[in-house]
Design an enzyme around this catalytic site. Structure first.
Site, PDB file in Angstrom:
ATOM      1  N   GLU A   1       1.251  -0.951   0.127  1.00  0.00           N
ATOM      2  CA  GLU A   1      -0.303   0.449  -0.376  1.00  0.00           C
ATOM      3  C   GLU A   1       0.875   0.940  -0.020  1.00  0.00           C
ATOM      4  O   GLU A   1       0.390   2.372  -0.475  1.00  0.00           O
ATOM      5  CB  GLU A   1      -0.891  -0.320   1.229  1.00  0.00           C
ATOM      6  CG  GLU A   1      -2.092  -1.119   0.767  1.00  0.00           C
ATOM      7  CD  GLU A   1      -3.297  -0.867   2.049  1.00  0.00           C
ATOM      8  OE1 GLU A   1      -2.785  -1.357   3.014  1.00  0.00           O
ATOM      9  OE2 GLU A   1      -3.865  -0.069   1.506  1.00  0.00           O
TER      10      GLU A   1
ATOM     11  N   GLU B   1      -4.562  -9.170   3.129  1.00  0.00           N
ATOM     12  CA  GLU B   1      -5.585  -9.168   4.163  1.00  0.00           C
ATOM     13  C   GLU B   1      -6.722  -9.309   4.237  1.00  0.00           C
ATOM     14  O   GLU B   1      -7.257  -9.661   5.972  1.00  0.00           O
ATOM     15  CB  GLU B   1      -6.074  -7.935   4.735  1.00  0.00           C
ATOM     16  CG  GLU B   1      -4.655  -6.190   4.233  1.00  0.00           C
ATOM     17  CD  GLU B   1      -4.337  -6.192   3.457  1.00  0.00           C
ATOM     18  OE1 GLU B   1      -3.820  -6.783   2.320  1.00  0.00           O
ATOM     19  OE2 GLU B   1      -3.379  -5.231   3.864  1.00  0.00           O
TER      20      GLU B   1
END
Ligand code: NAD
Length: 692
Positions: free
Chosen positions: A105, A125
């Site tokens: 990210e 995730e």
């Protein structure tokens, strides 16, 4: 932490440095934020490179800080992402290795990304029941397109950077001196207009794209919420302006983090790490060198156990009593490797390398220099005794002597030697080359360095080890016995095998108990039950399973068990014959069948597991409740999204569990003694506490 910012002329190189995986802990975030400020303020710096120390870029969040104030302390990952994205000087992410979660990210917020071709990239995730929470779901579709973003985010699996070259995710794949290449790339970027993914469009979806994505993801993820929530977040990227999409991602993330599913998956993740630790065997405990192993018995288990070592590059001497059994065992090992090769999981070279490490033998001479011997002969104390007495004569001093017994007393087995400190149980699960669970059975005399050695070795051969004390069935099979008894009672009271299996599978079990029985062979459980009837004549057992076994219905291998099977096929077909056997048994017992709701089936099975788990915990057989969960998650197909039987009981609430157990005990055919809550369960329920 080493120097975070190093100047290479007019390029600042900022290094994420936090072994072992450069997790983005608070100290790392602070150092990077400061370095970014320094680089911004220094007029001599024209571009910035962010890379990782060692062979990893970043594994993502620092899991050691999970659930601590540090995880949320400023600067947060989102603060860093803002600083990077809004930097007036170009920031290049130089992905030198694994780049997962928050690491990816952060990279997505950089203006450019260069990478080594084999660097694995992932947003995993979803495996913790979450969506990426720092813009991943909004920036990745802009970088790689919608379909690839759906694939990567909903499955969470790594993709090599080289495969993504040509997308906006990877501007260049570099070889040679990686940092120097990244610095040169950054220098060229200086002065050019900055490229920000947030400003780029998402390709317009084809008609029905998201409906199709949802149905594919739903089919693959069997009722889990997080994978579908990932699609929702990606859809926001395609339909909303960037900032609104980020807000939507945040809302979804916050909703999921409170869900039972995510809590259970996070529990499972931490439980697996905790199970490797033994409180009185600290991490620095010396270990013994294991360079050569030996396995005794080349049957179902011995063969699979041998493969674990061969695959890890450890030579194995395999001992049998008869030449034909030895030949059969070796042939099965080769056949299993060939099957993996056909599925593309093994190269012919690796197969031959593994087989070259195998030495079949019929004599104990070949075992004299083994550092570890694992016995996997028949489950009879007399046979085990013969083997261990012989091992005591021939094994070199310091060799670890292990038994793969499922139910026998490891302390008694250790007593057949003059070196009980070197004896340990290594209880592999079938098929031993596939199943991840290894119960390490610690005898009362087992030495600490033996424990440290086998725990380390378990990791090397790719197993998840859980320590168990000595008792009948250890953790897993002792609990299984309770679970089985409930399943048999359920048949007596009115359920069919297929109804019980369906209810358990709907709850999330990989396979219902009756299907498992047919797969493993019902005769194995029958033999164990016969011993238990003799040892505990007062314990009430349903004899329904014995009736099925008496008819030779051992399962798939005999074409009939709790189900019937077409020749050469493994699909279970409900069998009216079984219903007849069950109906006859009910009549004999004077039981009128009733319709049993699926909910009751699941509760009785899972609470039976948790109640026995509580006994196992208070007797000190298991070190911690989460270890019991790991046993069921990795060895018995318990749904990971429910966290394991102990965690699931916690989720239901222990007071509620005790209440339901009292209701089950009142049922006309309820087994009152069975439903007596374990003292630990009763106490925790009373105090409003949990197991975990
Ligand atoms: P198996 O019958 O398939 O294999 C046992 C092998 O041991 C046979 O090949 C036999 O020839 C050999 N053997 C017997 N006596 C021997 C001796 N004195 N010296 C050398 N070899 C000898 O049995 P299995 O299913 O592989 O089980 C082996 C052990 O593993 C048992 O203790 C069992 O409880 C345990 N175990 C089995 C499973 C399972 O699912 N099958 C799972 C976990 C543990």
């Amino acid at each position: 932490m080493s120097q975070t910012l190093v100047r290479h002329g007019d390029v600042a190189v900022i290094t994420l440095d936090n072994p072992p995986v450069n997790g983005m802990g608070h100290a790392v975030r602070t150092a990077v934020a400061e370095s970014l400020r320094d680089a911004a303020a220094d007029p001599a710096i024209r571009a910035i490179v962010i890379t990782g120390a060692g062979h990893v870029f970043s594994g993502g969040a620092d899991i050691r800080e999970f659930n601590t104030p540090k995880a949320l302390a400023a600067p947060t990952l989102r603060d860093l992402i803002d600083s990077v994205e809004t930097s007036a000087k170009p920031v290049v992410s130089a992905i030198n290795g694994t780049c997962f979660g928050g690491g990816l990210e952060l990279s997505l917020a950089c203006h450019y990304r260069v990478a080594k071709a084999d660097a694995p990239l992932a947003l995993p995730e979803v495996k913790l029941g979450l969506v990426p929470g720092a813009g991943g779901t909004q920036r990745l579709p802009r970088a790689v397109g919608l379909q690839r973003a759906v694939d990567m985010i909903t499955a969470g699996n790594p993709v090599k950077a080289g495969e993504l070259e040509g997308t906006e995710l990877i501007d260049a794949v570099l070889s040679g001196d990686f940092t120097a290449g990244a610095v040169t790339f950054a220098r060229h970027a200086a002065g050019a207009p900055l490229k920000r993914l947030r400003d780029m469009p998402v390709e317009p979806p084809e008609d029905g794209f998201f409906a199709k994505a949802r149905s594919m993801v739903a089919a693959a993820s069997k009722g889990l919420a997080a994978p579908l929530a990932c699609v929702d977040a990606i859809e926001a990227a395609a339909t909303l302006p960037f900032d609104a999409g980020i807000k939507r991602e945040r809302e979804i993330f916050m909703r999921l983090i409170e869900s039972d599913e995510s809590k259970a998956l996070r529990h499972a993740f931490f439980a697996e790490r905790a199970s490797a630790r033994i409180p009185d065997v600290p991490s620095g405990t010396p270990t013994r060198r294991i360079e050569k192993a030996a396995v005794i018995g080349a049957g179902t288990m011995g063969g699979g156990i041998t493969m674990n070592f061969l695959s890890a590059g450890i030579p194995v001497t395999l001992l049998e009593v008869k030449q034909d059994a030895l030949d059969r065992g070796v042939a099965t090992i080769r056949r299993n490797y060939e099957a993996s090769m056909k599925r593309g999981k093994l190269t012919p070279e690796k197969l031959e390398r593994a087989m070259a490490l195998l030495t079949p033998t019929l004599t104990y001479d070949g075992l004299r220099d083994a550092d570890l011997v694992i016995e996997a002969v028949f489950e009879e104390m007399g046979v085990k005794e013969g083997v261990f007495r012989k091992l005591d004569e021939v094994a070199k001093p310091g060799a670890i002597l292990a038994t793969n017994t499922s139910t026998l007393d490891v302390d008694r087995i250790a007593g057949f030697t003059k070196r009980p400190a070197d004896v340990v149980g290594l209880h592999f699960f079938s098929p031993a080359n596939v199943m991840r669970l290894l119960e390490v059975v610690r005898g009362k005399a087992t030495a600490k360095d033996v424990m440290a050695t086998v725990m380390q070795l378990a990791k090397k051969i790719g197993k998840t080890a859980v320590v168990s004390g000595v008792c009948d069935g250890f953790i897993g099979n002792r609990m299984l016995e309770r679970y089985q008894r409930q399943c048999f009672y359920l048949l007596e009271e009115g359920a069919t095998p297929q109804q019980v299996d369906r209810a358990l599978e709907k709850f999330g079990f990989a396979m219902g108990l009756f299907r498992v029985g047919d797969l493993a062979g019902n005769d194995i459980g029958w033999a164990v039950r016969k011993r238990r009837y003799a040892e505990n004549p007062d314990v009430p057992y349903s004899k329904i399973a014995d009736r099925v076994c008496e008819l030779g219905r051992f399962g798939q291998k005999t074409g009939k068990g709790w189900y019937r099977y077409e020749p050469g096929k493994r699909d279970p077909i409900p069998d009216p014959e079984v219903e007849k056997i069950v109906a006859g048994y009910r009549k004999e017992m004077g039981i009128a069948a009733r319709a049993i709701p699926d909910e009751e089936i699941v509760e009785r099975c899972v609470f039976a597991l948790a109640n026995e788990g509580a006994r196992i915990l208070e007797e000190g057989i298991a070190q911690r409740a989460s270890d019991i969960d790991v046993v069921y998650l990795t060895g018995y197909g318990f749904p990971r999204s429910r966290g394991g039987p102990m965690f699931y009981a916690d989720t239901v609430g222990l007071a509620e569990v005790v209440k339901r157990m009292a209701q089950f005990a009142k049922n006309p055919h309820g087994d009152r003694a069975f439903w007596q809550p374990a003292p630990l369960l009763a106490r925790l329920a009373h105090e409003g506490k949990t197991f975990n």
